[in-house]
Motif scaffolding. Structure first.
Motif, mmCIF file in Angstrom:
data_model
loop_
_atom_site.group_PDB
_atom_site.id
_atom_site.type_symbol
_atom_site.label_atom_id
_atom_site.label_comp_id
_atom_site.label_asym_id
_atom_site.label_seq_id
_atom_site.Cartn_x
_atom_site.Cartn_y
_atom_site.Cartn_z
ATOM 1 N N VAL A 1 0.827 -1.204 0.000
ATOM 2 C CA VAL A 1 0.000 0.000 0.000
ATOM 3 C C VAL A 1 0.862 1.256 0.000
ATOM 4 O O VAL A 1 1.902 1.314 0.645
ATOM 5 N N ALA A 2 0.433 2.246 -0.758
ATOM 6 C CA ALA A 2 1.023 3.584 -0.736
ATOM 7 C C ALA A 2 0.049 4.494 0.008
ATOM 8 O O ALA A 2 -0.967 4.033 0.539
ATOM 9 N N LEU A 3 0.361 5.768 0.056
ATOM 10 C CA LEU A 3 -0.559 6.712 0.694
ATOM 11 C C LEU A 3 -1.754 7.011 -0.202
ATOM 12 O O LEU A 3 -2.906 6.979 0.239
ATOM 13 N N ILE A 4 -1.481 7.290 -1.470
ATOM 14 C CA ILE A 4 -2.489 7.818 -2.381
ATOM 15 C C ILE A 4 -3.019 6.717 -3.289
ATOM 16 O O ILE A 4 -2.271 5.867 -3.765
ATOM 17 N N ASP A 5 -4.302 6.735 -3.554
ATOM 18 C CA ASP A 5 -4.876 5.847 -4.559
ATOM 19 C C ASP A 5 -4.202 6.090 -5.908
ATOM 20 O O ASP A 5 -3.880 7.232 -6.269
ATOM 21 N N GLY A 6 -3.989 5.005 -6.646
ATOM 22 C CA GLY A 6 -3.441 5.129 -7.991
ATOM 23 C C GLY A 6 -1.959 4.862 -8.097
ATOM 24 O O GLY A 6 -1.426 4.750 -9.212
ATOM 25 N N ILE A 7 -1.253 4.751 -6.945
ATOM 26 C CA ILE A 7 0.168 4.393 -6.960
ATOM 27 C C ILE A 7 0.390 3.268 -5.948
ATOM 28 O O ILE A 7 -0.506 2.894 -5.197
ATOM 29 N N GLY A 8 1.598 2.743 -5.926
ATOM 30 C CA GLY A 8 1.886 1.633 -5.031
ATOM 31 C C GLY A 8 1.625 0.293 -5.692
ATOM 32 O O GLY A 8 1.310 0.203 -6.887
ATOM 33 N N TYR A 9 1.741 -0.766 -4.895
ATOM 34 C CA TYR A 9 1.625 -2.129 -5.406
ATOM 35 C C TYR A 9 0.312 -2.805 -5.039
ATOM 36 O O TYR A 9 -0.054 -3.808 -5.640
ATOM 37 N N TYR A 10 -0.390 -2.307 -4.031
ATOM 38 C CA TYR A 10 -1.583 -3.010 -3.571
ATOM 39 C C TYR A 10 -2.728 -2.847 -4.563
ATOM 40 O O TYR A 10 -3.064 -1.737 -4.959
ATOM 41 N N ASN A 11 -3.313 -3.993 -4.956
ATOM 42 C CA ASN A 11 -4.368 -4.015 -5.974
ATOM 43 C C ASN A 11 -3.829 -3.358 -7.244
ATOM 44 O O ASN A 11 -4.408 -2.408 -7.776
ATOM 45 N N ASP A 12 -2.718 -3.896 -7.725
ATOM 46 C CA ASP A 12 -1.841 -3.229 -8.688
ATOM 47 C C ASP A 12 -2.551 -2.742 -9.946
ATOM 48 O O ASP A 12 -2.207 -1.695 -10.497
ATOM 49 N N ALA A 13 -3.562 -3.471 -10.417
ATOM 50 C CA ALA A 13 -4.259 -3.052 -11.634
ATOM 51 C C ALA A 13 -4.989 -1.727 -11.426
ATOM 52 O O ALA A 13 -5.107 -0.917 -12.348
ATOM 53 N N GLU A 14 -5.485 -1.513 -10.220
ATOM 54 C CA GLU A 14 -6.167 -0.274 -9.852
ATOM 55 C C GLU A 14 -5.793 0.047 -8.411
ATOM 56 O O GLU A 14 -6.566 -0.198 -7.491
ATOM 57 N N VAL B 1 3.864 5.110 6.196
ATOM 58 C CA VAL B 1 3.674 4.940 4.758
ATOM 59 C C VAL B 1 4.659 5.841 4.024
ATOM 60 O O VAL B 1 5.170 6.811 4.579
ATOM 61 N N GLY B 2 4.918 5.501 2.760
ATOM 62 C CA GLY B 2 5.883 6.244 1.955
ATOM 63 C C GLY B 2 6.863 5.337 1.235
ATOM 64 O O GLY B 2 7.560 5.771 0.319
ATOM 65 N N GLN B 3 6.905 4.062 1.616
ATOM 66 C CA GLN B 3 7.840 3.121 1.013
ATOM 67 C C GLN B 3 7.413 2.727 -0.404
ATOM 68 O O GLN B 3 8.247 2.627 -1.306
ATOM 69 N N ASN B 4 6.114 2.499 -0.590
ATOM 70 C CA ASN B 4 5.622 1.993 -1.872
ATOM 71 C C ASN B 4 5.179 3.103 -2.822
ATOM 72 O O ASN B 4 4.767 2.823 -3.949
ATOM 73 N N ASP B 5 5.271 4.347 -2.365
ATOM 74 C CA ASP B 5 4.776 5.465 -3.157
ATOM 75 C C ASP B 5 5.684 5.778 -4.342
ATOM 76 O O ASP B 5 5.299 6.532 -5.233
ATOM 77 N N HIS C 1 15.100 2.919 0.807
ATOM 78 C CA HIS C 1 14.334 3.859 -0.008
ATOM 79 C C HIS C 1 15.106 5.167 -0.076
ATOM 80 O O HIS C 1 16.008 5.418 0.727
ATOM 81 N N ASP C 2 14.766 5.995 -1.046
ATOM 82 C CA ASP C 2 15.470 7.262 -1.210
ATOM 83 C C ASP C 2 15.139 8.196 -0.054
ATOM 84 O O ASP C 2 13.983 8.300 0.382
#
Length: 372
Positions: free
Chosen positions: A211-224, A261-265, A313-314
């Protein structure tokens, strides 16, 4: 003796869906149910690792001695799914299939006397499971559990906060093994739950791998992709696992909250590293600040700790979090960095690394002087 999930002597912890009291649904890692009981008869042999149908279990019941069984329905999204338990201080797990009403053997031939059992969700919403009840043969008496801790901590995080691949102890400081498929994920060994135990606190672990913070990025539910902004206020949140349900925040109030959070973003684009002053990076910082303010509004008396982890992470992401924390100028919002923040390992956090993180985090939370 059959024990219904709504028995008054069962002690639950975590965000659990109790819409059907006799069939509660476990969603989040670290969610658990505890019981204490006494039995009579049998030799000391525990930890059978199997799930069978009701018909097959009848044969197992013919064995002498007290035994513990649990009946569940599993709903799978991905990975192999396992439930964890701690019986008299000894930890074990068993795999559950994606089937209706399977009965799993937790222990057989228990020694006479008193026993304690904690059944817990090892994994995130790669699955949910419904508890239909427990059965203890040779049961003499159910006993009250010790009171829950008065200290309460809530964690919002990703796979590291959930304890994903934590049992791959041969891979400390290394990338994940290629062969794992859920069997190495264990929320008991997440830094989140270890921190709670060090603080003698009850935990709600709102953690989801990818999971990322914001919808539309990250790996969770990757298609959407679904972000924490769409998870934090839910009881059930997985598009693959049924109806989405809101969480009632009045049911449980923590004194300390960790936002990790912030790792998958940075997936699919590491925009914070590539253009810190760009529009996408500025938008993320705005959303992060808004998220922190929402948490503060829900828990006005709680101390809120902003963090990432020692997973590589950076450093621009930690700079962004620090900038948001500074801009908020809120005495109850703190930015915490681990000694090896963002530089500890290229893979998931293993048990020794989770212990390292938990020691630092628990010490920091203790230093805040929270009036628990």
């Amino acid at each position: 003796m059959y024990i219904s999930p709504d028995h008054e002597l069962l002690q639950y912890s975590g965000r659990i869906d109790f819409e059907e009291p006799k069939a509660p649904v476990f969603v989040f890692p670290c969610s658990s149910v505890a019981l204490r009981f006494t039995v009579q008869g049998g030799a000391d042999r525990a930890g059978a690792d199997s799930c069978v149908s009701g018909a097959d279990r009848a044969e197992a019941d013919s064995a002498a001695g007290a035994a513990v069984f649990v009946t569940v329905t599993n709903k799978n999204a991905y990975c192999d799914n396992y439930l964890g338990y701690i019986l008299d201080g000894e930890q074990g797990k068993f795999r559950i299939e994606n089937t209706e009403r399977q009965t799993c053997t937790v222990a057989e031939d228990l020694a006479p006397g008193e026993h304690s059992l904690l059944l817990f969700k090892r994994m995130d919403s790669c699955h949910t499971f419904t508890l239909h009840g427990l059965e203890i043969t040779g049961l003499k008496e159910l006993l009250p559990c010790p009171p829950k801790p008065e200290r309460r901590i809530e964690v919002y995080g990703d796979s590291v906060s959930a304890g994903e691949v934590s049992e791959a102890v041969d891979y400390v400081g290394k990338p994940d093994p290629e062969w794992h498929n859920g069997e190495l994920s264990n929320s008991w060994y997440s830094y989140s739950w270890i921190t709670a135990r060090k603080l003698n606190a009850e935990i709600h672990d709102i953690a989801q791998g990818g999971v990322a913070l914001i919808d539309g990025i990250g790996y969770y539910n990757d298609a959407e992709p679904v972000g924490m902004e769409s998870v934090y206020d839910k009881l059930r949140y997985s598009p693959a696992l049924g109806v989405i349900k809101p969480w009632d925040f009045s049911l449980w109030t923590p004194q300390a909250v960790v936002i990790a959070v912030g790792q998958n973003d940075s997936h699919p684009c590491d925009f914070m590293r590539e253009n810190y002053e760009g529009a996408q990076a500025a938008h993320w910082r705005e959303c992060y600040g808004a998220f922190v303010r929402r948490i503060r509004g829900l828990y006005p008396d709680a101390e809120v700790i902003l963090a990432t982890t020692i997973l590589e992470h950076d450093k621009s992401w930690d700079c962004a979090i620090d900038a948001v924390c500074t801009a908020l100028n809120d005495p109850k919002v703190h930015h915490f960095l681990y000694k090896r923040n963002g530089a500890g390992t290229p893979g998931h956090i293993r048990i020794p690394e989770a212990e390292e993180m938990a020691e630092e985090l628990a010490g920091y939370i203790d230093s805040l002087g929270i009036p628990w």
